[in-house]
Write an enzyme that holds these catalytic residues in place. Structure first.
Site, PDB file in Angstrom:
ATOM      1  N   ASP A   1      78.234  56.245  10.112  1.00  0.00           N
ATOM      2  CA  ASP A   1      78.647  57.625   9.869  1.00  0.00           C
ATOM      3  C   ASP A   1      79.142  58.219  11.188  1.00  0.00           C
ATOM      4  O   ASP A   1      78.880  57.670  12.258  1.00  0.00           O
ATOM      5  CB  ASP A   1      77.472  58.461   9.368  1.00  0.00           C
ATOM      6  CG  ASP A   1      77.006  58.030   7.986  1.00  0.00           C
ATOM      7  OD1 ASP A   1      77.865  57.679   7.172  1.00  0.00           O
ATOM      8  OD2 ASP A   1      75.789  58.039   7.741  1.00  0.00           O
TER       9      ASP A   1
ATOM     10  N   ASP B   1      73.889  57.036  -0.528  1.00  0.00           N
ATOM     11  CA  ASP B   1      74.129  55.923   0.404  1.00  0.00           C
ATOM     12  C   ASP B   1      73.248  54.724   0.089  1.00  0.00           C
ATOM     13  O   ASP B   1      73.460  53.636   0.629  1.00  0.00           O
ATOM     14  CB  ASP B   1      73.855  56.364   1.854  1.00  0.00           C
ATOM     15  CG  ASP B   1      74.920  57.309   2.382  1.00  0.00           C
ATOM     16  OD1 ASP B   1      76.097  57.125   2.011  1.00  0.00           O
ATOM     17  OD2 ASP B   1      74.577  58.225   3.139  1.00  0.00           O
TER      18      ASP B   1
ATOM     19  N   ASP C   1      72.420  58.344   5.201  1.00  0.00           N
ATOM     20  CA  ASP C   1      71.337  59.329   5.218  1.00  0.00           C
ATOM     21  C   ASP C   1      71.052  59.954   3.854  1.00  0.00           C
ATOM     22  O   ASP C   1      69.993  60.535   3.647  1.00  0.00           O
ATOM     23  CB  ASP C   1      71.621  60.438   6.239  1.00  0.00           C
ATOM     24  CG  ASP C   1      72.979  61.106   6.001  1.00  0.00           C
ATOM     25  OD1 ASP C   1      73.600  60.850   4.950  1.00  0.00           O
ATOM     26  OD2 ASP C   1      73.419  61.880   6.873  1.00  0.00           O
TER      27      ASP C   1
END
Length: 880
Positions: free
Chosen positions: A328, A625, A621
């Protein structure tokens, strides 16, 4: 246990039953209940005591063999031999017990680092506490991605759905309500106003009162029936255990054949029996899995000290093979300390001063300070950011909640105080990219404020507010400004509102349309310190870094260029959706930045990378995901911003959400694997050398260079003094300057096999050479055997230095491992005792030796050190 009446009575009665209130318990009452009921913990393991674990050390085939030998020599009236064998058995048990204890303690300490938390109401204020501190009567707030911390009777829900497959086996999420149930609650599936401990919230928000904790919860009751202790194991350990079993069987067969052949050669029955037993004890690498487990556990603890918490031991093995990191952007590559620096509203672009979570700063228009409250469009943009927000300001430079929402809250506070009573909320969900809140104005009218990605907000708007009135939306201009802000590495969010009927008390997703656009807020999230250096390390280590973010394309690309991610331009989620897997496969060879992606896009990228043969590490997170985290070879969840659902799906948790910690963990993973290979490359040839010294003597029909008790002594002393220190060898330099280890590479590489064979034969040759030289020079048999014994021991000492590195010269850091030096000193002292103390001489058939004998021992045994270092030199030059 969730009682039936808790489902069927009203939530008001449940509060009365537990003497609680929707605003929560007081801290004082919570402490009283915690002292009365104990911590909210479920016993999932049946822990055995130390006595049981110590006695378990006597349950191995090797120990059975030694016990059989002790019984045999006892009935042959060899009482001293019996005592020595029993002492060896005891020493082996103690070593095994200590090794197992170290591994258990190391892994148990990790569990304390991953402490689940829950948001509760205490003293009418929401706060985060450790889940284990929850008590019955506590009011808990749940949202998407949370793991339910206790059994709870819900009294408020908003689109709340829970995954209860852990309890029911049903994979379809269950919708949760707050109303009392009229029918009987016979099964868990009937109790749709109760959320159960251990289940996951995958949509919506809710509030509930805790009705059962710990072993009284449903998951606790089930755990009572399945309590058992899990053994520490990984695929690599299972392979090594399998290898040990095969080796053990082969060695036992060799030992049996040695016994039969020895009888045929004319050896005494007792002598050859004891020699065969000693051969098996010396050669079988029974302690290998335990020593390697310790090495892994030490590595895992070292990773934890670097903010990387390993949840599953196999991931330690996989880390060293990682070839791609899909990460990310926000909070991992960047600081996640947002500050709004630009606001666009009603055709004007405002600059904001001030940094961090400090509500101080000025609003500038064309460089001139202005009063933000005099521009109504700007006020509505700020109001949208403050009210459509779940963050709260705690103190200067400290907010409670999401950093993005914190930045919006602070930007509004710089202008003034915006407060309206909230009536309902549509929480942010990955994929929807918006959040909406319903509020009541002072005059009783209702209004909805919405924030989200600029594209999503603009798709829901037809009008825009110009400060005086509404007018047709100018999407083209707004999109242009949004892209300009994003190209400056700002994260951009759009703001909007909608007037609602006075009688509206709840909002649904269907209500969020025909909005009025108010403006854009752009916030800066600078790259973390050290990230650029970490990415450079990845390049050197042969690891490719790929950014996958939901942020704007230009923002992602600007950050990528700033931190050194090499890419042939960025791709958007829409680009990915339009590609076939083959087309995406080609793009993945050159593109490393993907923006405006959904969790489904991330999952697809991971799958395609794996099909390309890459070993993929993925960060995540949110609850959405979880599929990508599970699919990846190494799933990495965020310790600060990560949901419990993401942590449950991951192999590893980043305690500080920092990309640099991933790179440090990969280096540690490579170090752990390197240590495992060092353990093998030292253990196997030294064991082999001891065993071959017996086998060759029997085959050639010559005098045994070592008596059985000497072999047992040798095996025990070197296992304690030399075998364990190598597990704590300092990390080698340059681990990240080598390409990743091929995942299919066998643990016993050709180099290890070659070195095992060479060193084993060298030890045997050196021992025999010194043995016969002593006899030739007039020494008696005991003295010759003492020379051979010390020769083998010093071979192992010198070779231990070689084993500090498989490929590199060890001259520069030969004394870096202080524990190894201590172990060597202890072994030398023990060898001096067995050589010169007369009472020990009588037991072990040893004798004092002369200075010239020691010189020959050192000269011959040190040959292994120089020969292996020369072999490393020639290998580097390409001669091998």
């Amino acid at each position: 246990m969730v009682e039936e009446n808790w489902c069927s009575i009203s939530s008001e009665d449940v509060f009365n039953l537990f003497n609680s209130h929707p605003d929560g318990l007081s801290e004082e009452e919570a402490e009283v209940r915690l002292a009365r009921d104990g911590y909210n913990e479920v016993a999932t393991k049946k822990e055995h005591g130390n006595i049981y674990r110590f006695l378990k050390q006597f349950s191995s085939p090797l120990i059975y063999l030694l016990i059989a030998a002790a019984i045999t020599v006892f009935f042959l009236d060899k009482y001293i031999d019996t005592i020595v064998i029993l002492l060896v058995i005891l020493a082996n048990a103690i070593i095994g017990f200590i090794q197992e204890g170290k591994a258990r303690d190391a892994l148990a300490s990790l569990a304390k680092l991953l402490v689940p938390e829950a948001r509760v109401m205490r003293n009418r204020v929401s706060k985060m506490i450790q889940s284990r501190e929850l008590v019955v009567g506590d009011v808990v707030l749940l949202e998407s991605g949370d793991k339910v911390p206790a059994d709870m009777r819900m009294f408020y829900t908003k689109n709340l759905r829970a995954d209860e497959s852990i309890l029911t086996g049903e994979s379809i999420p269950v919708e949760k309500k707050s109303d009392a149930i009229d029918t009987k609650c016979d099964s868990l599936s009937d109790q749709n106003n109760v959320c159960f401990a251990g289940t996951l919230i995958n949509q919506g928000q809710g509030r509930g009162i805790v009705v059962a904790t710990g072993n009284k919860s449903q998951i606790g009751r089930i755990s009572e029936f399945i309590r058992e202790s899990k053994e520490i194991s990984t695929p690599l350990l299972r392979k090594l255990e399998h290898m040990s079993v095969i080796l053990s069987v082969a060695i036992l067969i060799i030992a049996a054949l040695t016994f039969v052949f020895g009888l045929f050669r004319g050896f005494e029955t007792v002598e050859i029996f004891m020699a065969s037993v000693s051969l098996a004890v010396a050669a079988i690498p029974e302690g290998l899995p335990a020593v390697i487990t310790i090495s892994m556990a030490i590595g895992i603890n070292r990773m934890a000290s670097m903010n990387t918490i390993i949840r599953t031991m196999p991931s330690v093995e996989t880390l060293g093979s990682a070839t791609v990191i899909c990460t990310d952007k926000t909070g991992t590559l960047t600081k996640n300390q947002m500050t709004v620096t630009q606001i666009y509203s009603s055709g004007k672009l405002y600059e904001l001063t001030g940094t961090g979570y400090v509500p101080e700063g000025d609003f500038l228009l064309d460089g001139t300070k202005i009063d933000p409250l005099k521009n109504k469009a700007l006020v509505e943009t700020l109001r949208s950011g403050v009210l459509c927000n779940d963050a709260s300001f705690k103190e200067v430079d400290n907010i409670d909640g999401d950093p993005t929402e914190g930045a919006l809250l602070i930007s509004g506070m710089k202008a003034g105080n915006f407060y309206l009573s909230r009536k309902d909320v549509i929480p942010f969900e990955p994929g929807k990219n918006i959040m909406a809140t319903l509020h009541e104005k002072e005059d009783g009218s209702k209004i909805v404020y919405v924030k989200g990605s600029p594209e999503k907000i603009l798709s829901l708007c037809e009008l825009q507010f110009n400060g005086e009135d509404v007018e047709p939306l100018d999407k083209k201009s707004i999109n242009h400004v949004s892209e300009q802000m994003a190209s400056g590495a700002l994260r951009v969010l759009g703001m909007a509102y909608k007037e609602m009927p006075e009688d509206m008390e709840n909002i649904e997703t269907e209500d969020i349309k025909d909005l009025v656009f108010t403006g854009l807020q752009g916030m800066m999230d600078p790259p973390r310190e050290g990230v650029a250096e970490a990415i450079e390390k990845c390049k050197t280590a042969g690891i490719r870094v790929t950014m996958i973010t939901g942020d704007h394309l230009k923002t992602a690309y600007a950050i990528a260029r700033k931190i050194g991610i090499e890419t042939e331009g960025p791709l958007s989620g829409k680009d990915i959706e339009s590609m076939s897997d083959e087309h995406l496969k080609e793009k993945l060879k050159s593109v490393s930045v993907f923006a405006r992606t959904s969790p489904e896009d991330k999952l697809r990228i991971v799958k395609v990378l794996k099909k390309m043969g890459e070993i993929v590490a993925v960060t995540g997170d949110g609850i959405n995901d979880a599929p990508a985290l599970k699919t990846a070879d190494i799933g990495i969840s965020m310790g600060i911003t990560g949901t419990e659902a993401a942590k449950e799906a991951s192999n590893m948790v980043l305690a500080d959400d920092n990309f640099s910690s991933i790179v440090a963990a990969i280096e540690e993973g490579r170090d752990v694997y390197s240590k495992i290979q060092k353990i093998l490359i030292w253990t196997l040839p030294t064991n082999g050398g001891q065993a071959l010294s017996i086998v060759f003597a029997v085959i050639l029909g010559i005098t045994l260079p070592l008596v059985p008790l000497q072999i047992l002594w040798l095996n025990t002393v070197t296992a304690i003094g030399l075998g364990v220190p190598i597990t704590i060898e300092p990390k080698e330099k340059g681990l990240l300057k080598k390409p990743p280890r091929p995942p299919k590479e066998p643990i016993l590489t050709q180099l290890i096999k070659n070195r095992v064979l060479f060193v084993s034969l060298l030890i045997v040759a050196g021992a025999y050479f010194n043995f016969f030289m002593k006899l030739e020079n007039g020494g008696n048999l005991d003295a010759a055997r003492t020379v051979a014994l010390n020769t083998i021991v010093f071979f192992q000492i010198f070779y231990l230095f070689n084993s500090k590195s498989m490929y590199h010269y060890v001259f520069r850091d030969i004394f870096s491992n202080k524990i190894m030096l201590l172990g060597i000193a202890i072994v030398i002292v023990l060898q001096t005792m067995i050589t010169y103390i007369s009472s020990i001489n009588q037991i072990f058939s040893t004798a004092p030796i002369q200075t010239m004998d020691w010189l020959m021992v050192i000269v011959v045994s040190s040959s292994v050190f120089f020969l292996i270092e020369i072999e490393k030199y020639l290998r580097k030059r390409g001669s091998f």
